[in-house]
Design an enzyme around this catalytic site. Structure first.
Site, mmCIF file in Angstrom:
data_model
loop_
_atom_site.group_PDB
_atom_site.id
_atom_site.type_symbol
_atom_site.label_atom_id
_atom_site.label_comp_id
_atom_site.label_asym_id
_atom_site.label_seq_id
_atom_site.Cartn_x
_atom_site.Cartn_y
_atom_site.Cartn_z
ATOM 1 N N LYS A 13 -3.482 -6.919 -4.506
ATOM 2 C CA LYS A 13 -4.531 -7.527 -5.349
ATOM 3 C C LYS A 13 -4.003 -7.957 -6.717
ATOM 4 C CE LYS A 13 -7.402 -3.990 -5.493
ATOM 5 N NZ LYS A 13 -6.723 -2.952 -4.740
ATOM 6 N N ARG A 88 -15.869 -1.617 -7.106
ATOM 7 C CA ARG A 88 -15.319 -0.628 -6.177
ATOM 8 C C ARG A 88 -16.415 0.230 -5.565
ATOM 9 N NH1 ARG A 88 -9.902 -0.512 -8.960
ATOM 10 N NH2 ARG A 88 -8.517 0.719 -7.678
ATOM 11 N N ARG A 122 6.488 0.580 -5.948
ATOM 12 C CA ARG A 122 6.001 -0.331 -6.991
ATOM 13 C C ARG A 122 6.480 0.130 -8.374
ATOM 14 N NH1 ARG A 122 -0.294 -1.729 -7.374
ATOM 15 N NH2 ARG A 122 -0.593 0.492 -7.710
ATOM 16 N N ARG A 169 3.880 3.803 -12.009
ATOM 17 C CA ARG A 169 2.555 4.222 -12.473
ATOM 18 C C ARG A 169 2.336 5.693 -12.145
ATOM 19 N NH1 ARG A 169 -2.021 -0.026 -10.599
ATOM 20 N NH2 ARG A 169 -3.101 1.921 -10.203
ATOM 21 N N ARG A 180 -6.521 8.225 -3.695
ATOM 22 C CA ARG A 180 -7.030 6.864 -3.923
ATOM 23 C C ARG A 180 -7.429 6.193 -2.603
ATOM 24 N NH1 ARG A 180 -2.135 4.549 -6.725
ATOM 25 N NH2 ARG A 180 -3.301 2.619 -7.004
HETATM 26 P P1 AMP Z 1 -6.148 -0.022 -10.197
HETATM 27 O O1 AMP Z 1 -5.135 -0.453 -11.190
HETATM 28 O O2 AMP Z 1 -7.139 -1.107 -9.854
HETATM 29 O O3 AMP Z 1 -5.546 0.618 -8.973
HETATM 30 O O4 AMP Z 1 -7.016 1.126 -10.932
HETATM 31 C C1 AMP Z 1 -6.428 2.315 -11.402
HETATM 32 C C2 AMP Z 1 -7.505 3.365 -11.634
HETATM 33 O O5 AMP Z 1 -8.433 2.906 -12.632
HETATM 34 C C3 AMP Z 1 -8.363 3.700 -10.423
HETATM 35 O O6 AMP Z 1 -7.749 4.650 -9.569
HETATM 36 C C4 AMP Z 1 -9.623 4.250 -11.104
HETATM 37 O O7 AMP Z 1 -9.408 5.549 -11.601
HETATM 38 C C5 AMP Z 1 -9.764 3.329 -12.310
HETATM 39 N N1 AMP Z 1 -10.550 2.118 -11.986
HETATM 40 C C6 AMP Z 1 -10.115 0.819 -11.993
HETATM 41 N N2 AMP Z 1 -11.106 -0.027 -11.650
HETATM 42 C C7 AMP Z 1 -12.196 0.745 -11.400
HETATM 43 C C8 AMP Z 1 -13.524 0.465 -10.980
HETATM 44 N N3 AMP Z 1 -13.945 -0.782 -10.717
HETATM 45 N N4 AMP Z 1 -14.375 1.521 -10.850
HETATM 46 C C9 AMP Z 1 -13.985 2.773 -11.118
HETATM 47 N N5 AMP Z 1 -12.748 3.116 -11.479
HETATM 48 C C10 AMP Z 1 -11.845 2.116 -11.627
#
Ligand code: AMP
Length: 227
Positions: A13, A88, A122, A169, A180
């Protein structure tokens, strides 16, 4: 164009949203990036979200929806945007529906064992968030050939784009990846049905790297625009 990318963590994504946003000249909005920046700056928002992120859990909807609402109110979103990692949950999608109408939702699908390897491999730029991948994935699963080339920086651990340091990360560790994936299954997957019912879902089967996948997605967008 108001575009959204849906898919498991590690399905691509972030890479696709960033490259396609650049090609279309519209902002790439990642709630994950916004939260990571807030944590890095030690802001009030950062303090509220960091524990959830460390555990691989979702940040509560009321915080996330407010952050997204503020971001979409910025003038650069007037021409369109690409959402990556939002919504999400169903209630985040319902909140979004009240703010704006999406044109298309790309649902990226990829086998789980491929993405676990992709996530562990990654690396991201600490400064600008550019994504790299340190392994080559080459295998056949259920008759489908997967080939994902490594995306390496020109200089080891240095971002090509901004010269920042490349890191892993904190939530790309085996334990947090598992949490996750569980969160995705329970809370995010129902969105596939939600957007399918609205006629917005477009499935994308991720079997190659971005050099192949990005033009394929751009072609789908062109066809949509021409409709
Ligand atoms: P990502 O970089 O999109 O994988 O997001 C990393 C982390 O940020 C996720 O595991 C959540 O803890 C938080 N996060 C990001 N986007 C959302 C969302 N739309 N709703 C809730 N938590 C989020």
């Amino acid at each position: 164009m108001k575009i959204m990318f849906l898919g498991l963590p590690g399905s691509g994504k972030g890479t696709y949203s960033s490259r396609i946003g650049h090609l279309l000249g519209i902002p790439h909005i990642s709630t994950g990036d916004i939260f990571r920046d807030a944590v890095k700056q030690g802001s009030a928002l950062g303090n509220k979200v960091s524990e959830y992120m460390k555990r691989g859990e979702l940040v509560p909807d009321e915080i996330t929806i407010e952050v997204l609402r503020n971001r979409l109110a910025q003038p650069d979103c007037k021409k369109g945007f690409i959402l990556d990692g939002y919504p999400r949950t169903i209630s985040q999608a319902e909140a979004l529906d009240k703010i704006v109408k999406l044109d298309i939702v790309f649902n990226l699908s990829i086998p789980e064992n491929v993405l676990v390897r992709k996530l562990s491999a990654r690396r991201v730029c600490k400064n600008c968030g550019e994504i790299y991948n340190v392994v080559e994935i080459k295998e056949t699963i259920n008759g489908v050939k997967y080939y994902m080339p490594p995306m390496l920086p020109k200089v080891l651990w240095v971002c090509d784009k901004c010269g920042g340091e490349l890191i892993q990360r904190k939530d790309d560790t085996a334990e947090v990846i598992e949490a996750r994936l569980k969160v995705y299954e329970e809370q995010t997957k129902p969105l596939i049905e939600y957007y399918k019912r609205r006629g917005l879902l477009e499935d994308v089967f991720v079997s190659s790297g971005p050099e192949i996948m990005v033009p394929a997605i751009m072609a789908k967008l062109k066809r949509l625009e021409a409709r």
